[in-house]
Design an enzyme around this catalytic site. Sequence first.
Site, PDB file in Angstrom:
ATOM      1  N   GLU A   1      19.514  36.529  -1.539  1.00 28.96           N
ATOM      2  CA  GLU A   1      19.385  37.538  -0.574  1.00 28.96           C
ATOM      3  C   GLU A   1      17.958  37.648   0.107  1.00 28.96           C
ATOM      4  OE1 GLU A   1      20.965  37.680  -3.299  1.00 28.96           O
ATOM      5  OE2 GLU A   1      22.941  38.387  -2.832  1.00 28.96           O
TER       6      GLU A   1
ATOM      7  N   HIS B   1      28.302  47.366  -8.871  1.00 36.66           N
ATOM      8  CA  HIS B   1      28.917  47.238  -7.651  1.00 36.66           C
ATOM      9  C   HIS B   1      29.451  48.695  -6.990  1.00 36.66           C
ATOM     10  CE1 HIS B   1      29.609  43.135  -9.753  1.00 36.66           C
ATOM     11  NE2 HIS B   1      29.843  42.794  -8.346  1.00 36.66           N
TER      12      HIS B   1
HETATM   13  C1  LIG Z   1      22.230  38.315  -6.418  1.00 35.61           C
HETATM   14  C2  LIG Z   1      23.868  38.427  -6.204  1.00 35.61           C
HETATM   15  N1  LIG Z   1      24.174  38.379  -5.023  1.00 35.61           N
HETATM   16  C3  LIG Z   1      25.528  38.405  -4.884  1.00 35.61           C
HETATM   17  C4  LIG Z   1      26.320  38.586  -5.716  1.00 35.61           C
HETATM   18  C5  LIG Z   1      28.050  38.610  -5.745  1.00 35.61           C
HETATM   19  N2  LIG Z   1      28.566  37.573  -6.258  1.00 35.61           N
HETATM   20  C6  LIG Z   1      28.735  37.495  -7.611  1.00 35.61           C
HETATM   21  S1  LIG Z   1      29.550  36.241  -8.131  1.00 35.61           S
HETATM   22  C7  LIG Z   1      29.079  35.470  -6.663  1.00 35.61           C
HETATM   23  C8  LIG Z   1      29.479  33.818  -6.782  1.00 35.61           C
HETATM   24  C9  LIG Z   1      28.920  33.214  -7.860  1.00 35.61           C
HETATM   25  O1  LIG Z   1      28.888  31.777  -7.757  1.00 35.61           O
HETATM   26  P1  LIG Z   1      28.522  30.760  -9.009  1.00 35.61           P
HETATM   27  O2  LIG Z   1      26.790  31.024  -9.149  1.00 35.61           O
HETATM   28  O3  LIG Z   1      28.632  29.375  -8.243  1.00 35.61           O
HETATM   29  O4  LIG Z   1      29.352  31.153 -10.293  1.00 35.61           O
HETATM   30  P2  LIG Z   1      30.742  31.081 -10.386  1.00 35.61           P
HETATM   31  O5  LIG Z   1      31.336  32.384 -10.004  1.00 35.61           O
HETATM   32  O6  LIG Z   1      31.328  29.908  -9.610  1.00 35.61           O
HETATM   33  O7  LIG Z   1      30.894  30.724 -11.773  1.00 35.61           O
HETATM   34  C10 LIG Z   1      28.647  36.121  -5.804  1.00 35.61           C
HETATM   35  C11 LIG Z   1      28.217  35.786  -4.621  1.00 35.61           C
HETATM   36  C12 LIG Z   1      25.909  38.544  -7.237  1.00 35.61           C
HETATM   37  N3  LIG Z   1      26.755  39.021  -8.194  1.00 35.61           N
HETATM   38  N4  LIG Z   1      24.638  38.645  -7.200  1.00 35.61           N
END
Ligand SMILES: Cc1ncc(C[n+]2csc(CCOP(=O)(O)OP(=O)(O)O)c2C)c(N)n1
Lengths: 331, 326
Positions: free
Chosen positions: B62, B129
Amino acid sequence: MNSQATKKIKTNTSVNIWLRILKTMFLGRLTEERLVRLYHQGKIFGGVYTGIGQEAIGAVSAHIGTPDDLYAPAIRNVTVHLGRGTKVLDVFRQYLGRVTGPTRGRDGNVHYGEMDKGVFAMVSHMGAMLSVLVGGVMARRRLGKSTMGFAYIGDGASSTGDFHEALNFASVFDVPILFMIENNHYAYSTPKEFQYRCQSLVEKACGYGMEGLEVDGNDVIKLYDQIKIILEKIRKNNRPVLLVCDTMRMRGHGEHDDASYVPKELLLKYKEKDPIHLLKKHLLNNDFACEQDLKKLEKECLDEINQSYKKALSEPMPSPDDLLEGVYAED
Amino acid sequence: MPKTEMTYIDAIRSGLDHLLKDHKDVVVYGQDVGAFGGAFKATLGLQEKYGTDRVFDTPISESAILGSAIGMAMQGLRPIVEVQFVDFITTAFHQILNNAGTTYYRTKIPVPMTVRAPCGGGFGGGPFHSEELENFFCHIPGIKVVYPAYPSDARGLLYSAVLDPNPVIFLENKFLYRRIKEFILPKGEAVPIGVAQIRRTGNDAVILTYGAMVHESLHAAEQISAEGFEVMVVDLRTLKPYDIDAILSAVAATNRVMVVHEAWKTGGFGAELAALVAEHAFHLLDAPIVRITAPDCPVPFSPELERVYRPSVEKISEALLDLINY
Ligand SMILES: Cc1ncc(C[n+]2csc(CCOP(=O)(O)OP(=O)(O)O)c2C)c(N)n1
Ligand SMILES: [Mg+2]
């Protein structure tokens, strides 16, 4: 009589721990499969985010730690919670917003953790728990404990500023933490190619002056052996290590997401490498367990899950009168 | 031109589409906004139409999303970035406060950046959220903050935000995304920043509100209309700079003021509005100003708790009767 039953069951020093890991993986998988059903039946308020297909990393690392160690699990890590002793019942209570659950209905789904089991309750913000874990481990060591930390991060979360700051911090202060990146190829819809451009995320370790290794995150046997060796080093040298675990998110980001953007072949490839299937095969092929034992174990887990979700459903929601209870700690 | 029915989220998508079509300097980026079309589908189809150069996914960073948008804007582009949930903007807060907020004042270089951020609760999103953070932004000089409650305003304010030479925080309400529909023109007009809209007329009291609470307030006003009281509802639409004239004339017409918002009470935007009224219209008041807001606790997950956390039609109408009968 089935020939399996008459086979002589062998043992070695690791068989017990493998079986405990398997049980945790069964519990995690079957709990989440039930949560998926509850979600699609409209019984869950909010979302469901599973770690189906990624159970090995959490289960192995939860069982390998000592009672003094600290854990900072992320979205996919139900097996960390269960492996550290959280009850399946509490997982259901959490998802169902029950007052009896670990966050008393104040928070939902994956945002729980029981401190008496050494587990921090995550916030949603990717990367935010890493430095919290660093501080937790630093504090326990000041108190004379031999605590080390286990951190879990997604491939996507490795792009956050918080990730960078926490790893650098841990390295500068010699904080013994195993930082595990669960590279499951996707961050929501975003494939890993749009997340980073190093060959492997393990290259990031070098920038923090810490050791970095890669493992197959779905193979319990290899994972267990490798983590064991790494932990000995971490505890001896008091240094953090970055471990990149290859795995795959087998469902959508959450149950609201059909993940149609994931190529079928990729899912098929990892279906072959399902961690539960691999461990069962290993135990059976080497006569460390027989089919009936494993069936029985799975059945026990399923029974516990069926009782637990029904019980959780019958329990009360928090009272609206208690909305403002517990915003501040009392002396 | 025939009007078509659009939801709030359709209107945002339509606005982005027109902006991308008409202004070559517009780029749209953020997490999962490309082929996937965004977590809420605000950008669905746009990458296909305008290419990966103009509509693209980013890593989960972000601070870099906001920082790069500031840099692009300073070089003459008009970036529109999406923060997946407003809750996650906190990891980029310093870019808004320190870079976006001060650049023009310090250097005379404009920062025409728009940050879209879905806000609010009511759907079991829990503490991370569902947040309503508008007042954190309203506190910052140099930033504009808009918060539409209707599809036509969502699109019209988006046009204004993107063409404004200043950084604009464009707050969207998730609860309204698919619930609020309107028949609107295929393209429609820009809605000026800084102008409130009277949604309902009445002389017995006025509700000053914005976002999802406009709709709850209108329902409450309808309810007590059955009891013979007519309440004015003012939809602020822009929180910074807010429409002082509209607010003060509404106060003069009604003499009783209620502020309704979904954000926390202490230091919330309602405190600003109450202070404004106390400062400039104290002599017009027949009753103390009433604030209906979320209480000062994290957004709870359990439906039983969230139900009492969020201001409801019942809570608003009850308080309206008290205010009118003061
Ligand atoms: C700082 C932040 N930005 C956006 C999000 C929204 N978000 C939740 S999970 C996710 C994807 C996470 O991907 P990854 O780190 O690869 O974990 P996975 O879900 O694949 O286990 C996003 C973009 C968040 N939780 N925190
Ligand atoms: Mg991932």
